[in-house]
Scaffold this active site. Structure first.
Site, PDB file in Angstrom:
ATOM      1  CG  ASP B 284      -0.127  -0.015   2.524  1.00 17.60           C
ATOM      2  OD1 ASP B 284      -0.453   0.779   3.424  1.00 17.60           O
ATOM      3  OD2 ASP B 284       0.806  -0.834   2.635  1.00 17.60           O
ATOM      4  CD  GLU B 285      -1.027   4.793   2.997  1.00 17.13           C
ATOM      5  OE1 GLU B 285      -1.814   5.735   3.134  1.00 17.13           O
ATOM      6  OE2 GLU B 285      -0.374   4.272   3.926  1.00 17.13           O
TER       7      GLU B 285
END
Lengths: 506, 491
Positions: B284-285
């Site tokens: 993620d991210e």
């Protein structure tokens, strides 16, 4: 009041994740002179003692208790302290902290008042740090300290949820670490009446959540008062009327106003009934007891959020309103009640505090006004002080309103004297209180919810007006928070981080 | 697997019957007829026809544990008499039996004199979703092992069955790796006091197992890896300012073979340490800024024909590590970003939906299940986001299958997860922040949605369940004003 001058010599520069030049001092003292010269403290030789010139001596149990408490804090409850009597302190060692009470009357056995201030033992303990060898050190320091505001309080609510004594005591302990000096005990309210009154025992018998397990006996109350006293904390009880009194009616028939639906009683009850003589007979006896149980010079009488609907519905009250010439203005009836109550409490020789509505609704009593309504706070402060009233500020510090993120910053940024007013007006603001209302709070979550967020308020009320550097505050508060955790207080974290000693309880 | 508890006949929805069970069982019937329980005489026993018998570690431990939960403060005397009445619990596997024991323990109550009773009851139960998880984050703040174990206990009381251990991240690397000891030696908040040794990890896994809880480890990469770089030089991408390294580091460097050798060796260890057949790989991210700034990375992009599309680079990295995971015979779970940026991941990879407002997770549910992938829903259950008031209601009224899609698609939603990210959470406030708010989601994931759609009806049951949690030593915070017979006494 007494002057407490601690004769010490050394200051701390403690290493924290990001270290502040002021180490972990919280709240920040008025004047601090630092140095790098460090001295060791060892359990075998360090002592906290009364200075020769001090007006307090071995019989002053308050100080003796405090010396032991702070010794334990400094040495982290080190069980072993081998008694090497007569061991001379080395040149780089600090042998003792001398405590010198300079006033002729030490007030050892008295109760703290609004003019008391002290707590340099706490400051001293905050200067101690561990070096890389694990030895306790303290650096050469000079500190001159006093609080900006005299009234620095915490409100706890033991009616919405019963708070076991242990959690109250733990929070008094933590208040002392943060130099709070007033415990505003909002002890009863609509939901429950846990205060066991000796004059009216049925109040808690019928009004507490449980008449045995969810009450404060006279012994419990005494314990709280004494525990607070030993920490320089005043206990100001609040018996809030005429609203917020549902639980009072359970054990005291005819105290509350019967509400009407049309021409018949609905079965529901409203605020205290202001038109019956029995009401005032009750209040006289009740507050006589309260004035003897609680030694503080003040009682908080509440007076907030009175819903007039029930009064309006009651035909006897309507008649009374006519007789008194109040018309349809029920705030006049409220003022009528409050004035009679204030007269009753005056005869007990106590001062009183009331929530702002009493002032807003027109009564001009000789009292301390507690400003709590958010929104137009500056205006209210301007009005209240403009009318010459001593004022306490809580509106921006309702800590029960939780939110995601570092909300301690918004409490820290409050400036209590930011309202428009003269110097004279501003002098009337004697301080403030952080409030932790109990709708969603009990012993399971009280302490982490209150600390260290309340610490932000602590510094705002103690330190100088220009102490506003948020990033320095973050560094010091992070260290101060870890210290509270080390002292077994589950103060929650400010942000991603760690403490050398994490909280052990689960 | 289904569990059955038989006692008797009629229906009664009071808190002394199935109303007092949380989460609400699927099918139940009870009557006001009370049977007393005598702690001197009560015992659990394996049925004659049961495949499991004494020696079954999970149930042997469970019988002991549930006895204490049912009879708190009781110390046995030396007589044991045979009780006339009998209750029967049938389950396909020991895991179902654990759930049944939990239900049974919640049916027993005490009257004002302290006597124990259970009402005549008939329950047939099974979970609506098979994946019911809690995420704890031990990187933003170290959580002592005790705090994790306590959470596992509370999870069992609400029938959660997956502990998603987000064990490392940017701020710290507490996992003590045998293959790469420097990771925690250099990356933990403190290399001695703020680590999880192999023994600690095994303790958590076995404690969880006895409660029927899977431990799903997450080693999140290529982002969220700052702490990894402390003990593994050359793992992270050096960021550039102009033409020279700035001194800062970014995500894992996907251009070096050494990266994949490292990941392979680390994951080999993780696969053998954690017995679950799934590993969470994160994903993620990922911030592309640092990759963009690095000339070697840009050159690699050219060589691979990725142009300037860094999502392709991320895809390349994720595909590589998912493949590594497959060769280790584990299935990967990844955050939704991996799907959002590209779709070439193995069929059986599970996607973890986490993006809430302003994103619409129902749209994500549709998209991912339309592509035939399984999904775990976390977005509406980020309960690290606190707010004033009864926010448990928000968790309770989530409708996981209320998105546009076919029946087949909806079957791909294997469950949900309550996330307690650690930015503002450690052992001082974890338990009251997690409970009973997480229990609201527990019922949404276990029970029938139609039977449990009313927040008004749920409130008194959840209040009562919260008091039960307190009785069992879980520091669950209050829902609203009120009291419990036995309050939490500590600080």
């Amino acid at each position: 009041s007494f002057d407490l001058t601690c004769v010490w010599q050394y200051l701390l520069v403690e290493l924290v994740a990001q270290s502040s030049r002021y180490g972990s001092l919280w709240p920040l003292p008025q004047k601090v002179q630092l140095s790098d010269v460090s001295f060791k403290l060892t359990t075998s030789s360090f002592r906290i003692v009364d200075a020769k010139e001090s007006s307090a001596g071995p019989s002053c149990s308050l100080l003796q208790n405090a010396y032991r408490r702070y010794y334990d804090y400094i040495f982290e409850n080190a069980k072993k302290s081998w008694q090497a009597k007569g061991k001379r302190t080395g040149p780089s060692e600090l042998g003792e902290l001398q405590v010198w009470i300079t006033s002729a009357d030490s007030e050892c056995d008295g109760y703290p008042s609004v003019t008391s201030d002290e707590s340099c033992l706490e400051t001293f303990s905050q200067l101690v740090y561990k070096d890389e060898f694990g030895t306790k050190n303290i650096n050469q320091t000079t500190i001159s300290d006093f609080p900006r505001f005299a009234h620095r309080g915490i409100l706890l609510d033991s009616s919405r949820h019963f708070l076991p004594i242990k959690v109250i005591l733990a929070n008094l302990e933590t208040m002392a670490m943060n130099k709070f000096n007033v415990f505003h005990w909002h002890i009863v309210d609509d939901q429950s009446f846990p205060y066991l009154s000796r004059t009216f025992p049925q109040l808690s018998q019928k009004g507490a959540y449980h008449p045995y397990t969810h009450v404060y006996t006279p012994a419990d109350v005494k314990m709280v008062i004494e525990f607070a006293r030993l920490r320089g904390i005043r206990v100001v009880p609040e018996y809030d009327t005429p609203g917020h009194t549902q639980s009072w009616g359970k054990g005291q028939a005819d105290l509350l106003t019967p509400c009407y639906a049309g021409s018949k009683p609905s079965g529901a009850f409203g605020p205290v009934n202001p038109i019956l003589n029995t009401t005032y007979d009750f209040m006289t006896q009740f507050f006589k007891e309260i004035s003897t149980v609680f030694p503080d010079a003040y009682i908080h009488l509440g007076g907030d959020e009175v819903d007039f609907t029930c009064w309006k519905s009651n035909p006897d009250i309507q008649k009374f309103m006519e007789q008194q010439g109040f018309g349809q203005d029920y705030s006049k009836l409220e003022s009528f009640y409050i004035q009679k109550l204030l007269n009753i409490v005056s005869t007990t020789n106590k001062g009183y505090m009331i929530w702002q509505e009493v002032f807003d609704n027109g009564l001009k009593p000789d009292t301390v006004v507690h400003v709590w309504i958010g929104g137009a706070t500056d205006e209210e402060m301007h009005k209240v002080t403009g009318a010459g009233y001593t004022t306490i500020l809580s509106a921006p510090w309702y800590l029960d309103y939780i939110s995601y993120g570092q909300d301690w910053q918004k409490y820290y940024k409050v400036e209590p004297l930011s309202f428009n007013g003269t110097e004279e007006q501003k002098k009337l603001v004697i301080g403030g209180e952080a409030c932790l209302w109990g709708e969603y709070v009990d012993a399971t979550n009280l302490t982490p919810r209150l600390w260290p967020r309340a610490s932000a308020v602590a510094e705002r009320l103690w330190s100088a007006k220009d102490v506003t550097d948020i990033s320095d505050a973050f560094n010091r508060l992070s260290a101060h928070r870890c210290r509270m955790v080390e002292r077994d207080i589950p103060a929650e974290p400010l942000f991603s981080s760690y403490c050398p000693h994490e909280y052990k309880g689960v | 697997s289904k569990t059955y508890i038989f006692f008797g006949q009629l229906c009664c929805n009071c808190l002394h019957a199935v109303g007092g069970v949380w989460p609400m069982p699927q099918i139940s019937a009870s009557s006001p007829e009370q049977y007393p329980l005598n702690p001197e005489a009560f015992y659990f026993e394996y049925g004659r026809q049961s495949e499991a018998q004494p020696g079954c570690s999970v149930l042997d431990a469970a019988f002991k544990r549930y006895f204490s939960l049912i009879f708190p403060d009781y110390f046995p005397g030396d007589n044991l008499s045979v009780c006339a009445g009998q209750a029967s619990l049938k389950a396909e596997t020991v895991w179902g039996a654990l759930r049944g024991l939990e239900t049974f323990s919640q049916l027993v109550y005490q009257d004002d004199f302290g006597s124990f009773f259970v009402n005549k009851t008939d329950i047939e139960d099974f979970p609506r979703f098979q994946f019911r998880g809690i995420l704890l984050d031990t990187s933003r703040h170290y959580l002592p092992v005790q705090a994790i174990l306590k959470t596992l206990d509370a999870m069992a009381y609400s029938k959660f069955n997956v502990f998603h251990w987000h064990i490392v991240d940017d701020p710290s690397f507490p996992y003590q790796s045998q293959t790469f000891p420097d990771l925690s030696a250099k990356g933990a908040f403190h290399p001695m006091t703020h680590i999880y040794t192999q023994t600690d990890v095994q303790r958590v896994i076995s404690y969880a197992r006895l409660r029927g809880i899977r431990v799903l480890p997450e080693f999140d990469s290529p982002g969220h890896t700052q702490s990894w770089g402390k003990g593994q030089s050359d793992l992270l991408t050096p960021c550039y300012k102009g033409g020279t390294p700035s001194g800062a580091f970014g995500p894992v460097n996907p251009t070096l073979p050494s990266t994949y050798q490292f990941i392979a060796r680390l994951f080999k260890e993780v696969s053998s340490v954690f017995p679950d057949s799934y590993i969470h790989l994160g994903g993620d991210e990922v911030n592309f800024f640092c990759w963009k700034s690095n000339p070697d990375v840009r050159a690699f992009m050219q060589k691979m024909g990725f142009g300037t599309d860094f999502t392709k680079l991320e895809a390349f990295y994720m595909e590589s590590i998912v493949n590594i995971t497959s060769t280790l015979n584990k299935t990967a779970i990844v955050w939704q970003d991996v799907f959002d940026y590209h779709e070439r991941i193995p069929e059986d990879t599970v996607l973890h939906i986490w993006k809430g407002v302003p994103y619409d997770y129902t749209k994500e549910l549709s998209r991912i299940t339309k592509a035939g992938k399984r999904v775990v829903l976390a977005a509406p259950w980020y309960i690290n986001h606190i707010a004033y008031g009864q926010d448990w209601r928000k968790s309770y009224t989530v409708q996981p299958l209320n998105f546009s899609g076919t029946e087949e698609q909806k079957k791909l939603v294997i469950g949900g997860e309550v996330c307690m990210w650690g930015e503002y959470v450690d052992a001082t406030n974890l338990t009251p922040r997690l409970w009973p708010r997480a229990s609201a989601a527990a019922e949404r994931l276990w029970s029938d949605e139609k039977q449990t759609s009313s927040v008004e009806k749920a409130f008194p049951r959840l209040q009562d369940f919260r008091c039960k949690l307190l009785r069992r030593g879980i520091q669950a915070e209050p829902l609203y004003v009120g009291h419990c017979r036995h309050e939490y006494q500590g600080i």
